[in-house]
Design a protein around this motif. Structure first.
Motif, PDB file in Angstrom:
ATOM      1  N   HIS A  34      13.465 -38.234 -28.748  1.00  8.27           N
ATOM      2  CA  HIS A  34      11.804 -37.531 -30.056  1.00  8.27           C
ATOM      3  C   HIS A  34      11.049 -38.841 -29.719  1.00  8.27           C
ATOM      4  CE1 HIS A  34      14.873 -35.516 -33.488  1.00  8.27           C
ATOM      5  NE2 HIS A  34      15.995 -36.187 -32.687  1.00  8.27           N
ATOM      6  N   VAL A  35       9.649 -37.942 -29.843  1.00  5.50           N
ATOM      7  CA  VAL A  35       8.425 -38.480 -29.481  1.00  5.50           C
ATOM      8  C   VAL A  35       8.158 -38.718 -30.740  1.00  5.50           C
ATOM      9  CG1 VAL A  35       6.650 -38.775 -27.932  1.00  5.50           C
ATOM     10  CG2 VAL A  35       8.656 -37.489 -27.036  1.00  5.50           C
ATOM     11  N   THR A  36       7.303 -39.770 -30.841  1.00  5.32           N
ATOM     12  CA  THR A  36       6.890 -40.063 -32.566  1.00  5.32           C
ATOM     13  C   THR A  36       5.504 -40.319 -31.599  1.00  5.32           C
ATOM     14  OG1 THR A  36       8.549 -41.560 -33.616  1.00  5.32           O
ATOM     15  CG2 THR A  36       6.330 -41.755 -34.471  1.00  5.32           C
ATOM     16  N   VAL A  37       4.576 -39.551 -32.538  1.00  9.74           N
ATOM     17  CA  VAL A  37       2.766 -39.995 -32.145  1.00  9.74           C
ATOM     18  C   VAL A  37       2.601 -41.020 -33.936  1.00  9.74           C
ATOM     19  CG1 VAL A  37       0.483 -38.737 -32.059  1.00  9.74           C
ATOM     20  CG2 VAL A  37       2.540 -37.836 -30.545  1.00  9.74           C
ATOM     21  N   ILE A  66       8.536 -33.255 -31.076  1.00  7.04           N
ATOM     22  CA  ILE A  66       6.667 -34.191 -31.452  1.00  7.04           C
ATOM     23  C   ILE A  66       7.407 -34.583 -32.735  1.00  7.04           C
ATOM     24  CG2 ILE A  66       4.982 -34.432 -31.074  1.00  7.04           C
ATOM     25  CD1 ILE A  66       5.544 -34.971 -28.512  1.00  7.04           C
ATOM     26  N   GLU A  67       7.136 -35.700 -33.670  1.00  6.13           N
ATOM     27  CA  GLU A  67       6.641 -35.983 -34.426  1.00  6.13           C
ATOM     28  C   GLU A  67       5.446 -37.271 -35.087  1.00  6.13           C
ATOM     29  OE1 GLU A  67      10.517 -38.006 -35.431  1.00  6.13           O
ATOM     30  OE2 GLU A  67      12.084 -36.541 -35.165  1.00  6.13           O
ATOM     31  N   ASN A  68       4.944 -36.507 -35.740  1.00  5.76           N
ATOM     32  CA  ASN A  68       3.432 -37.309 -36.700  1.00  5.76           C
ATOM     33  C   ASN A  68       4.229 -38.413 -37.254  1.00  5.76           C
ATOM     34  OD1 ASN A  68       2.326 -34.408 -35.336  1.00  5.76           O
ATOM     35  ND2 ASN A  68       1.001 -36.170 -34.719  1.00  5.76           N
ATOM     36  N   ARG A  69       4.105 -39.485 -37.568  1.00  2.00           N
ATOM     37  CA  ARG A  69       4.541 -39.952 -38.565  1.00  2.00           C
ATOM     38  C   ARG A  69       2.875 -41.149 -38.618  1.00  2.00           C
ATOM     39  NH1 ARG A  69       8.925 -40.747 -40.706  1.00  2.00           N
ATOM     40  NH2 ARG A  69       8.735 -42.922 -41.797  1.00  2.00           N
TER      41      ARG A  69
END
Length: 323
Positions: A34-37, A66-69
């Motif tokens: 899991h890669v957070t942007v 990819i997870e946009n937070r």
């Protein structure tokens, strides 16, 4: 920004390094990463991270999500990763804003240097100065002249601490006063420039990329010391008439604190491998990315250097407190 040739993946120079890292941590990854942007979808960081994730899927044979937070100038997503397990399955892609936030915000719930594991400095990139086609200036010299004739009447948009610094440093060197308008991301900032609601803005070259051929946007200059291979016809700020201005951003990958060194090295090796795949390397170059990556140790040193730079900039008032 200084890079070291030993980190370049050109020809076979990176292969021994990759082999050592792969041998040290051959088990990574065995499941989805899991890669957070921590920034908005469609912005420069998001575009870069999604292309990197696509390359990594091919390089390591595992899914990357990819997870946009979004929120808190990147702090919300970064804090989530800082609290995760340091096993290599929760990663973070940030810009140089990550190191600037503690000087631009009243409080940040982590230390941007000591509460993360540096993995890769992925790329440097120039900012661009973008203007609306209906703005009363057509180039950098015209902008400075107009701002001097109308002090405080020119507004510029920024989307985080890095672009805020870019605009305020420009104003300092030019001897002008501009009013800053804060946006939640590069995409909405560019939308307002296109619509004519904002005369001027600082943003990454990736965020501005879709608008290079839009006749409602003028790209006045790139902020780096040299022209961008992506748009070599665009002058630097220095070439356009403002001596001494040189500011480039960067993208970097971090993990939670406590990650094993061999895990960080393995992920860095995978990043090098992904960026070297021809079908992705060409696309990175088209985005204007500089893929001279730094590994964990050199990236750690770079973060400490950045922290010192922004501490000094804060003392001199070049980093404005975010509202």
């Amino acid at each position: 920004m200084s890079f070291h040739r030993r980190d370049l993946l050109l020809g076979g120079l990176g292969l021994p390094f990759i082999a050592r890292a792969a041998s040290a941590q051959a088990s990574w990854p065995t499941r989805t990463v899991h890669v957070t942007v921590p920034y908005s979808p469609g912005g420069g960081t998001d575009v870069f991270a999604r292309l990197l994730a696509e390359g990594l899927r091919n390089a390591v044979g595992q899914s990357l999500v990819i997870e946009n937070r979004v929120g808190g100038n990147g702090v919300i997503g970064s804090q989530q990763v800082s609290r995760a397990e340091g096993d290599g399955y929760s990663l973070l892609v940030v810009t140089n804003t990550h190191t600037m936030n503690k000087y631009a915000m009243q409080s940040v719930p982590f230390d941007p240097v000591t509460d993360f594991t540096p993995i890769s400095l992925l790329s440097s990139f120039p900012m661009v100065i973008a203007a609306s086609a209906n703005a009363p200036f057509k180039d950098v010299a015209g902008l400075i002249a107009h701002a001097k004739a109308h002090p405080g009447e020119v507004s510029f948009g920024s989307s985080e601490a890095s672009t805020s610094y870019g605009g305020n440093e420009f104003a300092r060197l030019a001897g002008i006063k501009m009013e800053e308008v804060a946006y939640r991301g590069g995409a909405p900032l560019m939308n307002d420039i296109v619509a004519g609601n904002l005369p001027l803005g600082w943003t990454s070259i990736l965020s501005a990329g879709p608008y290079f051929k839009n006749d409602r946007v003028r790209i006045l200059a790139v902020t780096s010391a040299s022209r961008s291979p992506l748009q070599p016809q665009i002058p630097t700020v220095v070439e356009a008439g403002l001596p001494g201005y040189d500011f480039a951003g960067w993208y970097g990958m971090l993990g939670p604190v406590g990650m094993k060194p061999e895990t960080a090295e393995a992920i860095h090796a995978a990043n090098l491998k992904a960026a070297a795949l021809p079908q992705y390397r060409d696309r990175f170059i088209e985005l204007g990315a500089d893929l001279r990556m730094l590994g964990p140790k050199d990236f750690a040193a770079h973060l400490r250097q950045e922290d010192g730079r922004w501490a000094e900039a804060s003392k001199t008032g070049l980093i404005k407190p975010l509202q």
